[in-house]
Design a protein around this motif. Structure first.
Motif, short mmCIF file in Angstrom:
data_model
loop_
_atom_site.label_atom_id
_atom_site.label_comp_id
_atom_site.label_asym_id
_atom_site.label_seq_id
_atom_site.Cartn_x
_atom_site.Cartn_y
_atom_site.Cartn_z
N SER A 116 0.78 -1.08 0.12
CA SER A 116 -0.06 -0.02 0.17
C SER A 116 0.75 1.31 -0.17
O SER A 116 0.56 2.30 -0.80
N ALA A 117 1.93 1.29 0.88
CA ALA A 117 2.90 2.43 0.75
C ALA A 117 3.50 2.64 -0.32
O ALA A 117 3.69 3.90 -1.05
N VAL A 118 3.93 1.52 -1.10
CA VAL A 118 4.62 1.68 -2.46
C VAL A 118 3.72 2.22 -3.32
O VAL A 118 4.05 3.20 -4.14
N PHE A 119 2.27 1.82 -3.40
CA PHE A 119 1.38 2.27 -4.22
C PHE A 119 0.98 3.72 -4.27
O PHE A 119 0.89 4.50 -5.12
N PHE A 120 0.64 3.87 -3.13
CA PHE A 120 0.36 5.60 -2.77
C PHE A 120 1.45 6.36 -2.96
O PHE A 120 1.42 7.65 -3.26
N LEU A 169 4.81 2.18 -11.34
CA LEU A 169 4.31 1.23 -10.78
C LEU A 169 4.90 -0.10 -11.18
O LEU A 169 5.10 -1.23 -10.54
N PHE A 170 4.80 -0.23 -12.47
CA PHE A 170 5.34 -1.46 -13.27
C PHE A 170 6.95 -1.69 -12.84
O PHE A 170 7.31 -2.79 -12.51
N LEU A 171 7.64 -0.64 -12.57
CA LEU A 171 9.07 -0.66 -12.11
C LEU A 171 9.05 -1.06 -10.85
O LEU A 171 9.90 -2.15 -10.51
N PHE A 191 12.65 10.11 -3.96
CA PHE A 191 12.17 9.54 -2.84
C PHE A 191 11.58 8.13 -3.31
O PHE A 191 11.65 7.12 -2.64
N TYR A 192 11.01 8.03 -4.63
CA TYR A 192 10.86 6.78 -5.09
C TYR A 192 11.98 5.90 -5.44
O TYR A 192 11.78 4.88 -5.24
N ALA A 193 12.91 6.39 -6.06
CA ALA A 193 14.13 5.79 -6.25
C ALA A 193 14.79 4.99 -4.79
O ALA A 193 15.07 3.93 -4.80
N GLY A 194 14.63 5.92 -3.82
CA GLY A 194 15.16 5.35 -2.46
C GLY A 194 14.30 4.19 -1.84
O GLY A 194 14.72 3.32 -1.30
N THR A 195 12.63 4.24 -2.40
CA THR A 195 12.05 3.03 -1.85
C THR A 195 12.31 1.90 -2.60
O THR A 195 12.61 0.84 -2.07
N LEU A 196 12.63 2.00 -3.89
CA LEU A 196 12.93 0.85 -4.71
C LEU A 196 14.34 0.23 -4.29
O LEU A 196 14.45 -0.95 -4.26
N VAL A 197 15.27 1.02 -3.95
CA VAL A 197 16.54 0.49 -3.76
C VAL A 197 16.60 -0.02 -2.32
O VAL A 197 17.30 -0.83 -2.11
N SER A 198 15.65 0.51 -1.24
CA SER A 198 15.85 -0.04 0.04
C SER A 198 14.99 -1.45 -0.04
O SER A 198 15.60 -2.46 0.51
N PHE A 214 15.01 -3.34 -2.88
CA PHE A 214 15.98 -4.46 -3.76
C PHE A 214 16.87 -4.73 -2.57
O PHE A 214 17.36 -6.00 -2.69
N SER A 215 17.62 -3.79 -1.92
CA SER A 215 18.56 -4.21 -0.98
C SER A 215 18.15 -5.35 0.27
O SER A 215 19.03 -6.31 0.40
N TYR A 216 17.05 -5.08 0.55
CA TYR A 216 16.38 -6.02 1.68
C TYR A 216 16.39 -7.39 0.98
O TYR A 216 16.61 -8.56 1.47
N GLN A 217 15.82 -7.51 -0.19
CA GLN A 217 15.76 -8.87 -1.03
C GLN A 217 17.00 -9.41 -1.34
O GLN A 217 17.04 -10.58 -1.05
N GLU A 218 18.01 -8.69 -1.44
CA GLU A 218 19.34 -9.23 -1.72
C GLU A 218 19.93 -9.91 -0.40
O GLU A 218 20.49 -10.90 -0.41
N MET A 219 19.78 -9.21 0.62
CA MET A 219 20.17 -9.48 1.95
C MET A 219 19.41 -10.79 2.36
O MET A 219 20.26 -11.53 2.96
N ALA A 220 17.95 -10.74 2.06
CA ALA A 220 17.38 -12.14 2.53
C ALA A 220 17.64 -13.37 1.77
O ALA A 220 18.09 -14.44 1.95
N ARG A 221 18.16 -12.84 0.42
CA ARG A 221 18.46 -13.85 -0.59
C ARG A 221 19.78 -14.68 -0.03
O ARG A 221 20.26 -15.75 -0.23
N LEU A 222 20.92 -13.58 0.20
CA LEU A 222 22.10 -14.31 0.75
C LEU A 222 22.10 -14.87 2.01
O LEU A 222 22.68 -15.96 2.24
N GLN A 223 21.04 -14.39 2.70
CA GLN A 223 20.91 -14.99 4.42
C GLN A 223 20.28 -16.57 3.96
O GLN A 223 20.58 -17.40 4.66
N GLU A 224 19.28 -16.55 3.09
CA GLU A 224 18.63 -17.94 2.77
C GLU A 224 19.79 -18.87 2.09
O GLU A 224 19.77 -19.89 2.43
N GLU A 225 20.64 -18.48 1.24
CA GLU A 225 21.85 -19.37 0.63
C GLU A 225 22.63 -19.49 1.80
O GLU A 225 23.05 -20.83 1.85
#
Length: 461
Positions: free
Chosen positions: A95-99, A152-154, A221-228, A230-241
């Motif tokens: 919701s936060a990303v959409f709005f 939004l597609f991005l 602001f929007y770029a910062g949202t996407l980067v944060s 993306f960074s969380y997903q990368e950290m989660a992926r590395l932790q899962e591996e």
């Protein structure tokens, strides 16, 4: 065109835009609304569409700031998280990303709106002004919505890279930038037009630099949202591996330690063979003295000591012998019927530790799946056989609850916990990929069936 017509056309455009934004909101949530049937998925998507429209159609936020409608929708979605089968953390982030995208795009378009409005101020004919205002408003809304769809597609592309498993702290950190962007955007909207000494003025007239600065801030602001995210997903992926690698190493180490125990058992068996003559001499001496009761006790003690060395399952390989024997003992303790038809492949192109990891994880999932069922309904059926250059492993067991498919791994996980933690089946897939094989998951009548097909490596390991 007169003013009344202009107002009606403007109102109609806003209604159409409201429906388009509601559809975009539902489409944005659609991939996250897991469901076992298309009908249920359509129902949940329609519910999201209606939740978005509710505050506007009911007039609940008519006289409130713009951000209040966003808060109302996010709150309503959170309250319906159980029927939607979405965690509150995921709902709040989406919701936060959409709005944030909607608000920041609207804010960025205000600069274009100001530049276009300057040309209208040079006209004198009222009808021409209202006609141009209508065209101007329509084009502005179309460009704004097109920009919104693009960003939004991005965002959807970034969010769909990996399924979200958010805790409270992770959600709080990820919400900081988009929520701040929404609040800053709302503040700037109130500052765009002001009144001073009875004179209406625009922020862009007083500070022309803001014409370019406001869209830049919105974009950052929007770029910062996407980067944060993306960074969380990368950290989660590395932790899962890291977790998967650690678990695999732990399993191999456990099997190696168990094999050392088995070697000790075999050494004990060889030692007992040497000691058997002494035992027979002792039994003969007891028989000659007529101590038949002591003979029975003596033989009983020998029988108990030899049971320690028994492996209840014989597969043709000591590693799989140990794993299946241990799992069978565990199943017996839990009251689970354990049926085994497994023969280790004759080919040397299979690593017994790889097959051991596959069996260990599949059987662990099966045991956990059976634990929640009544004892009379618990069973595990294991099949393992070689078919020319292929080796087939199949494990069947009952389960309760619903299974959902992880969007990243395409493997099932339980909605109620306990069975299918993800790491176990991911480990199976990792081993299967070494042999260019496949893992297939099927469910029927509350029976879970995992089928693994391996093919011989071209070069022995």
């Amino acid at each position: 065109m007169n003013e009344t017509t202009f107002r009606w056309v403007q109102h109609g455009i806003l209604v159409v835009l409201l429906l388009l934004y509601a559809g975009s909101f539902a489409a944005f949530f659609h991939p996250f609304l897991a469901a076992r049937s298309r009908h249920t998925l359509r129902q949940r998507t329609a519910a999201v569409f209606c939740i978005y429209l509710a505050p506007y159609l009911t007039g609940l936020v008519a006289d409130l700031p713009n951000w209040s409608s966003m808060a109302f929708i996010a709150l309503a979605m959170s309250l319906l998280s159980a029927p939607l089968r979405l965690s509150r953390q995921t709902i709040l982030l989406l919701s936060a990303v959409f709005f944030s995208a909607r608000n920041l795009c609207a804010l960025a378009m205000e600069s274009l709106n100001f530049l276009w409005s300057q040309r209208l101020s040079e006209m004198n004919d009222a009808e021409q002004i209202f006609l141009r205002l209508t065209i101007h408003f329509l084009l502005l809304m179309l460009v704004q919505f097109a920009l919104f769809l693009a960003v939004l597609f991005l965002a959807a592309g970034v969010l769909h890279r990996k399924e979200l498993h958010l805790g409270v702290w992770e959600t709080f950190c990820l919400l900081l930038i988009p929520v701040t962007g929404i609040l800053v955007g709302s503040i700037l909207f109130t500052m765009l037009i002001g009144v001073k000494d009875g004179v209406i003025f625009q922020l862009y007239e007083q500070h022309p630099l803001f014409i370019g600065l406001v869209p830049l801030v919105a974009g950052m602001f929007y770029a910062g949202t996407l980067v944060s995210i993306f960074s969380y997903q990368e950290m989660a992926r590395l932790q899962e591996e890291k977790n998967t690698y650690f678990l695999e190493k732990q399993q191999i180490r456990a099997m190696q330690e168990r094999m050392e125990e088995v070697e000790g058992f075999y050494t004990g068996i060889r030692r007992m063979k040497h000691e058997m003559r002494g035992h027979l001499a002792n039994i003969r001496g007891l028989a000659q003295s007529g101590s038949y009761g002591e003979i029975e006790q003596y033989i009983g003690r020998m029988d108990e000591s030899m049971k320690v060395f028994d492996l209840t399952v014989k597969t043709g390989n000591p590693i799989t012998d140990v794993i299946l024997s241990d799992r069978q003992r565990q199943a017996v303790k839990l009251g689970i019927s354990f049926q085994v038809d497994f023969r280790y492949p004759q080919s040397e192109r299979y690593d017994p530790y790889d097959i051991g990891i596959i069996l260990n994880n599949l059987l662990q999932n099966a045991l956990e799946g059976c634990e929640k069922l009544p004892e009379d309904a618990r069973y595990i059926r294991l099949l393992g056989k070689q078919q020319k250059k292929f080796f087939l492993i199949e494990v069947k067991n009952p389960f309760e609850g619903e299974l959902e498919i992880d969007r990243d791994s395409r493997l099932p996980h339980s909605t109620k916990g306990g069975m299918f933690h993800g790491i176990g089946l991911s480990n199976v897939r990792r081993e299967v990929e070494k042999y260019m094989g496949e893992i297939e998951i099927k469910t029927r009548n509350n029976e879970f069936c995992a089928t693994v097909l391996l093919q011989e490596r071209s070069v022995p390991k």
